[in-house]
Design an enzyme around this catalytic site. Structure first.
Site, mmCIF file in Angstrom:
data_model
loop_
_atom_site.group_PDB
_atom_site.id
_atom_site.type_symbol
_atom_site.label_atom_id
_atom_site.label_comp_id
_atom_site.label_asym_id
_atom_site.label_seq_id
_atom_site.Cartn_x
_atom_site.Cartn_y
_atom_site.Cartn_z
ATOM 1 N N SER A 1 -11.002 -3.078 4.773
ATOM 2 C CA SER A 1 -9.601 -2.691 4.629
ATOM 3 C C SER A 1 -8.995 -2.424 6.002
ATOM 4 O O SER A 1 -9.706 -2.196 6.979
ATOM 5 C CB SER A 1 -9.510 -1.419 3.775
ATOM 6 O OG SER A 1 -8.213 -0.868 3.811
ATOM 7 N N SER A 2 -7.668 -2.428 6.049
ATOM 8 C CA SER A 2 -6.941 -2.014 7.253
ATOM 9 C C SER A 2 -6.372 -0.608 7.108
ATOM 10 O O SER A 2 -5.715 -0.108 8.029
ATOM 11 C CB SER A 2 -5.791 -2.983 7.542
ATOM 12 O OG SER A 2 -6.276 -4.261 7.863
ATOM 13 N N THR B 1 -3.894 1.878 -2.424
ATOM 14 C CA THR B 1 -3.294 0.554 -2.569
ATOM 15 C C THR B 1 -3.738 -0.167 -3.833
ATOM 16 O O THR B 1 -4.799 0.111 -4.396
ATOM 17 C CB THR B 1 -3.653 -0.325 -1.347
ATOM 18 O OG1 THR B 1 -2.919 -1.539 -1.379
ATOM 19 C CG2 THR B 1 -5.135 -0.620 -1.309
ATOM 20 N N ASN C 1 -3.194 -3.501 -3.198
ATOM 21 C CA ASN C 1 -3.190 -4.657 -2.309
ATOM 22 C C ASN C 1 -1.816 -5.307 -2.327
ATOM 23 O O ASN C 1 -0.955 -4.932 -1.548
ATOM 24 C CB ASN C 1 -4.296 -5.657 -2.625
ATOM 25 C CG ASN C 1 -4.625 -6.525 -1.415
ATOM 26 O OD1 ASN C 1 -4.399 -6.125 -0.276
ATOM 27 N ND2 ASN C 1 -5.157 -7.710 -1.644
ATOM 28 N N GLY D 1 1.113 -1.746 4.661
ATOM 29 C CA GLY D 1 1.515 -2.920 5.421
ATOM 30 C C GLY D 1 0.428 -3.903 5.760
ATOM 31 O O GLY D 1 0.534 -4.606 6.768
ATOM 32 N N GLY D 2 -0.662 -3.995 4.957
ATOM 33 C CA GLY D 2 -1.690 -4.980 5.280
ATOM 34 C C GLY D 2 -2.237 -4.746 6.673
ATOM 35 O O GLY D 2 -2.515 -3.614 7.076
ATOM 36 N N THR E 1 0.880 -1.145 0.000
ATOM 37 C CA THR E 1 0.000 0.000 0.000
ATOM 38 C C THR E 1 0.924 1.202 0.000
ATOM 39 O O THR E 1 2.126 1.051 0.167
ATOM 40 C CB THR E 1 -0.883 -0.082 1.260
ATOM 41 O OG1 THR E 1 -1.593 -1.306 1.218
ATOM 42 C CG2 THR E 1 -1.847 1.053 1.394
#
Length: 601
Positions: A473-474, A420, A422, A495-496, A402
């Site tokens: 999403s994070s 992002t 992903n 960073g997910g 991202t």
């Protein structure tokens, strides 16, 4: 090497080594200037710390210097923070194809000069043909690769709609001015950085699966490699950007670019069609706001889980004197790990697209709710992961690849944007004749309850893949105001699932540990996400003593995250302080884990 660069590298080494002297608290050296810190070792001399970028009229911090410069050039032209953010976003699509994009999506938090805050959700939509069955085999088993690579992996892109909505509603400059730097970079090219050349070469086999990607981002055969320093020109991308410049959002979603996307996806078994593109809209939403030790923290609400999770973590941290407990001490790591596992259990159960399911946002972010969640905390032992369940809040009426950028101007306006594809280079599918990668965000849906995504995150049917939904999403773009209501901090990270914990820890580093912004984005990090059960830490983020103490409490402690990645997050942030009665001073911090840049005016 410049003195600033030398100081930054030395500081990075220092901060990644913090904790080897017993996991002691982060303490400014008593007789040292603010830019120097002590390791906490008895009798040790203060060491150089990384130096934040300084400016008096505005700041842009992003993953690439050329993109940051594009943003600052808008401030130089008299534009505001939104103008700068939009210019930065389009420039990242050119110079950072790994994660910058017009084929993906994201979230934006905007603080206006009057202090009011809004957000723009330009997260991808699932195509109308996206059903659970598409991603299952004949036996009902989830086929994860379908949501990770290739034409089935992409949601309808939202970046162009989001950037142009922000520009139209909050910017001051025209599209031609704001998009000019990105168009020039694509048309004239730029000197290929070593890391980008290496990354493209390393992905030859993945790119070669798709004819357009092979044509654009390889040299035709594995033995022919990109070389650092060669000029990298993207002529088709330049033409796409020019069409968007001339016709706006309608070109990307209903014009020639839309046709190129739809034709390629329909010809290759994908789901996106012209109607999916024509119906896409970026959505303005209210922010999630939390208070923390007198500061106001504004972040992104659902379908992002970031704002809710950060509010919950701050509510838990506020119950303890984190500064006195010590930076990454075993006591701090134990408490934060317990908070993280509870928050991620809530995330798995409760988060979804608020336009399709009821998300109890207000209940989740209540301080009393998190107090109840932490009531079972035991300072001497862990709560076993299998016994941690999601709470029952009161219902109210990504790779990791991202990119985040933070922008502020002299009026007090600020923009925090996380965007992002992903995975790195998304689905690896390049849109032929348009010159950009498509996302693989369908992997952020729950393909089947109990099946985690590529970041190990689980979910329930609230986030089940379904037509027209936005995947959870994070991403956590965040803006913080100090107790006087003044703009204080703009922060976010890639960073997910580690986006949430990285952003949370940077905020704590500033408020609880007194770090400046460069120190705050550099310091070692911890991460726990409920499942898998281990507590991860960056290399050198925890001392041997701290690790031993945590294991004695029952923790499974692992150095690195997601397959042993030793460092993660690459936060991009800025601090703002008052200078006299009217002026502001800006300090930019670009994470040394990457090659980003803070550029000030």
């Amino acid at each position: 090497m410049s003195a600033r660069s030398t100081a930054r590298l030395l500081g990075c080494a220092l901060l990644l080594l913090i904790g080897v002297f017993g996991g002691s608290a982060w303490t400014p050296a008593p007789s040292a200037p603010r830019s120097a810190v002590s390791s906490g070792a008895a009798g040790s001399a203060p060491a150089p710390a990384p130096v934040p970028e300084y400016a008096e009229n505005g700041m842009v911090v992003s993953a690439k210097k050329r993109a940051s410069r594009a943003g600052v050039s808008m401030l130089e032209k008299g534009g505001n923070a939104v103008d700068a953010a939009v210019a930065t976003g389009f420039a990242l699509a050119v110079v950072h194809p790994y994660a910058g994009n017009i084929g993906g999506g994201g979230f934006m938090v905007i603080r206006r000069p009057d202090g009011s805050v809004t957000t723009i959700d330009h997260r991808e939509d699932a195509p109308s043909g996206a059903t659970q069955e598409v991603y299952l085999d004949d036996d009902g088993t989830a086929v994860r690769q379908r949501s990770r690579r290739g034409h089935l992996a992409s949601g309808v892109p939202g970046t162009v709609a989001g950037l142009l909505k922000a520009l139209d509603e909050h910017g001051t400059l025209d599209r031609a001015t704001v998009m000019a730097p990105a168009i020039r970079l694509a048309e004239e090219g730029f000197s290929l950085p070593h890391t980008m050349a290496e990354g493209l070469n390393d992905r030859y086999e993945a790119f070669a699966e798709f004819p357009a990607t092979k044509e654009y981002f390889t040299k035709g055969r594995a033995s022919a490699e990109y070389r650092p320093g060669e000029r990298f020109v993207q002529a088709d991308l330049a033409r796409t950007l020019k069409r968007i410049r001339d016709a706006g959002k309608s070109e990307f979603y209903e014009g020639e670019t839309a046709s190129l996307i739809a034709e390629q996806f329909q010809a290759n078994g994908g789901l996106i069609d012209e109607q999916d593109l024509a119906e896409y809209e970026a959505v303005e939403r209210a922010p999630v706001t939390a208070s923390y030790r007198g500061y106001e923290v504004h972040s992104m609400g659902p379908p992002s889980s970031g704002g809710v999770a950060i509010a919950q973590l701050l509510n838990a941290a506020e119950m303890k004197d984190i500064g006195r407990m010590g930076f990454n001490s075993s006591a701090t790591a134990h408490y934060l790990g317990e908070a993280m596992r509870r928050v991620f259990a809530d995330r798995a159960k409760w988060l979804g697209d608020p336009d399709h399911v009821q998300v109890p946002t207000e209940g989740l972010v209540q301080k009393d709710y998190m107090r109840d969640r932490m009531a079972s905390f035991d300072s001497s032992r862990i709560t076993p992961t299998d016994s941690v369940r999601a709470g029952e809040p009161m219902l109210a009426g990504e790779s990791m690849e991202t990119s985040h950028y933070s922008v502020a101007d002299s009026s007090g306006m600020a923009v925090s944007v996380t965007t992002t594809l992903n995975s790195g280079y998304g689905s690896k599918v390049m849109v032929d004749e348009a010159g950009f990668f498509m996302n693989n965000e369908m992997n952020d849906f729950v393909l089947k309850p109990g099946v985690p995504n590529q970041f190990g995150l689980s979910g329930t049917k609230r986030n089940l893949v379904a037509p027209d939904r936005r995947m959870v999403s994070s991403m956590s773009p965040t803006i913080v105001e100090n107790p006087d209501g003044e703009l204080s901090l703009v922060i976010g990270a890639p960073g997910g699932s580690t986006i949430i914990t990285t952003t949370f820890q940077v905020i704590m580093n500033v408020i609880d540990h007194g770090m400046d912004i460069e120190q705050a984005v550099t310091a070692g990090r911890l991460h726990h996400q409920w499942k898998p059960r281990h507590l991860s830490h960056e290399e050198f983020a925890l001392s041997r003593d701290a690790v031993q103490n945590l294991r004695a409490r029952g923790w499974e402690v692992t150095e690195g995250v997601f397959g042993g990645i030793p460092r993660w997050g690459r936060a991009q942030g800025l601090r703002v302080t008052r200078s006299g009665d009217e002026g502001r001073v800006f300090y930019g911090g670009s994470d040394p884990r990457a090659n980003g840049a803070a550029v000030g005016l």
